[in-house]
Write an enzyme that holds these catalytic residues in place. Structure first.
Site, mmCIF file in Angstrom:
data_model
loop_
_atom_site.group_PDB
_atom_site.id
_atom_site.type_symbol
_atom_site.label_atom_id
_atom_site.label_comp_id
_atom_site.label_asym_id
_atom_site.label_seq_id
_atom_site.Cartn_x
_atom_site.Cartn_y
_atom_site.Cartn_z
ATOM 1 N N ASP A 285 24.422 68.090 30.428
ATOM 2 C CA ASP A 285 24.420 68.027 28.955
ATOM 3 C C ASP A 285 25.771 68.320 28.310
ATOM 4 O O ASP A 285 25.820 68.741 27.154
ATOM 5 C CB ASP A 285 23.360 68.994 28.378
ATOM 6 C CG ASP A 285 21.974 68.693 28.912
ATOM 7 O OD1 ASP A 285 21.679 67.510 29.156
ATOM 8 O OD2 ASP A 285 21.196 69.639 29.088
ATOM 9 N N ILE B 141 22.928 63.805 38.244
ATOM 10 C CA ILE B 141 23.672 62.612 38.661
ATOM 11 C C ILE B 141 24.906 63.049 39.452
ATOM 12 O O ILE B 141 25.753 63.780 38.940
ATOM 13 C CB ILE B 141 24.102 61.780 37.422
ATOM 14 C CG1 ILE B 141 22.868 61.383 36.594
ATOM 15 C CG2 ILE B 141 24.898 60.548 37.832
ATOM 16 C CD1 ILE B 141 21.850 60.516 37.314
ATOM 17 N N HIS C 84 19.005 63.902 24.975
ATOM 18 C CA HIS C 84 18.577 65.299 25.126
ATOM 19 C C HIS C 84 17.865 65.736 23.845
ATOM 20 O O HIS C 84 18.350 65.455 22.740
ATOM 21 C CB HIS C 84 19.799 66.179 25.405
ATOM 22 C CG HIS C 84 19.426 67.603 25.664
ATOM 23 N ND1 HIS C 84 18.965 68.027 26.900
ATOM 24 C CD2 HIS C 84 19.386 68.681 24.847
ATOM 25 C CE1 HIS C 84 18.679 69.316 26.823
ATOM 26 N NE2 HIS C 84 18.927 69.735 25.594
ATOM 27 N N SER D 30 8.014 57.214 27.719
ATOM 28 C CA SER D 30 7.822 56.653 26.369
ATOM 29 C C SER D 30 9.141 56.104 25.823
ATOM 30 O O SER D 30 9.151 55.077 25.133
ATOM 31 C CB SER D 30 7.203 57.675 25.415
ATOM 32 O OG SER D 30 8.111 58.699 25.104
ATOM 33 N N ASN E 35 22.629 59.643 28.416
ATOM 34 C CA ASN E 35 21.390 60.435 28.475
ATOM 35 C C ASN E 35 20.954 60.768 27.057
ATOM 36 O O ASN E 35 21.760 60.747 26.132
ATOM 37 C CB ASN E 35 21.670 61.729 29.260
ATOM 38 C CG ASN E 35 20.435 62.595 29.402
ATOM 39 O OD1 ASN E 35 19.332 62.089 29.647
ATOM 40 N ND2 ASN E 35 20.583 63.891 29.225
HETATM 41 C C1 GRF Z 1 12.603 63.191 26.240
HETATM 42 O O1 GRF Z 1 12.263 64.266 25.428
HETATM 43 C C2 GRF Z 1 14.099 63.178 26.468
HETATM 44 O O2 GRF Z 1 14.825 63.757 25.440
HETATM 45 C C3 GRF Z 1 14.255 64.008 27.691
HETATM 46 O O3 GRF Z 1 13.112 63.746 28.460
HETATM 47 C C4 GRF Z 1 12.039 63.328 27.627
HETATM 48 C C5 GRF Z 1 11.509 62.043 28.179
HETATM 49 O O4 GRF Z 1 10.318 61.650 27.558
HETATM 50 N N1 GRF Z 1 15.514 63.751 28.336
HETATM 51 P P1 GRF Z 1 9.631 60.271 27.924
HETATM 52 O O5 GRF Z 1 9.335 60.275 29.425
HETATM 53 O O6 GRF Z 1 10.562 59.190 27.548
HETATM 54 O O7 GRF Z 1 8.367 60.249 27.121
#
Ligand code: GRF
Length: 188
Positions: free
Chosen positions: A145, A88, A104, A13, A102
């Site tokens: 992270d 990575i 998080h 998403s 990234n």
């Molecule tokens: C998100 O919550 C992001 O923070 C984490 O993975 C999830 C990915 O969601 N790293 P989507 O596949 O983009 O819906």
């Protein structure tokens, strides 16, 4: 044109929001989607938007000569992780210093690290009786992270908050901010 590669393992998403944000953009383009899962939703999204995709099946491949060559061929300026679950490797971080980011779903440094993904994060936040959570967009270094923080936004937990409702709340913040932060980074 500045070129983005999105690496994602899941539904995608965030990838979708980023693709939509930059579609028709005058100087930034998502040129490739890379996934380690053959059946991930993000591959359907890449097809729908006519963006080439590439599948890898292990972490080792991320540091291979072939993979670096693929990034170079696509003249990648920024590697965007959006729900990418493989670590990575250092070789790739060295090749792309401060060019891998990234997102998080918590306010790092809280609730980050190995195993902290998806609902595990939101479960821990609720168990920890936190009053707020949120998102962190950060550079990727060799520890999960722990790279430099670029952007954070918080949200307040309600009394009835569950891991599932918190996940939705946090995802709204991700969708609102990730593409904008990428645009700001690439426009510097
Ligand atoms: C998100 O919550 C992001 O923070 C984490 O993975 C999830 C990915 O969601 N790293 P989507 O596949 O983009 O819906």
């Amino acid at each position: 044109m500045q070129h983005i590669a999105i690496l994602a393992s899941g539904g995608g998403s965030n990838a979708q929001k980023i693709i939509e944000h930059f579609s028709g953009h005058s100087s930034i383009k998502v040129v490739i989607i890379i996934s380690n899962k053959k059946n991930s939703g993000v591959l359907t999204i890449s097809k729908k938007h006519n963006i080439p995709s590439h599948i890898i099946d292990s972490k080792v491949q991320l540091s291979s000569v072939e993979f670096i060559a693929l990034l170079e061929k696509n003249q990648i300026d920024l590697i965007v992780l959006a729900g990418f679950l493989l670590k990575i490797p250092e070789e790739l971080i060295h090749q792309y210093p401060n060019k891998i980011i990234n997102i998080h779903p918590s306010l790092l440094p809280k609730f980050g690290g190995k195993g902290m993904y998806g609902l595990h994060v939101h479960n821990a936040v609720i168990k920890g009786k936190e009053k707020q959570s949120g998102i962190t967009i950060h550079y990727v270094n060799n520890k999960y992270d722990e790279g430099g923080i670029i952007f954070q936004e918080a949200c307040i937990l309600s009394k009835e908050e569950t891991p599932e409702t918190l996940q939705k709340k946090v995802l709204v913040l991700e969708h609102k901010n990730y593409a904008k932060v990428i645009e700001r980074l690439l426009s510097r």
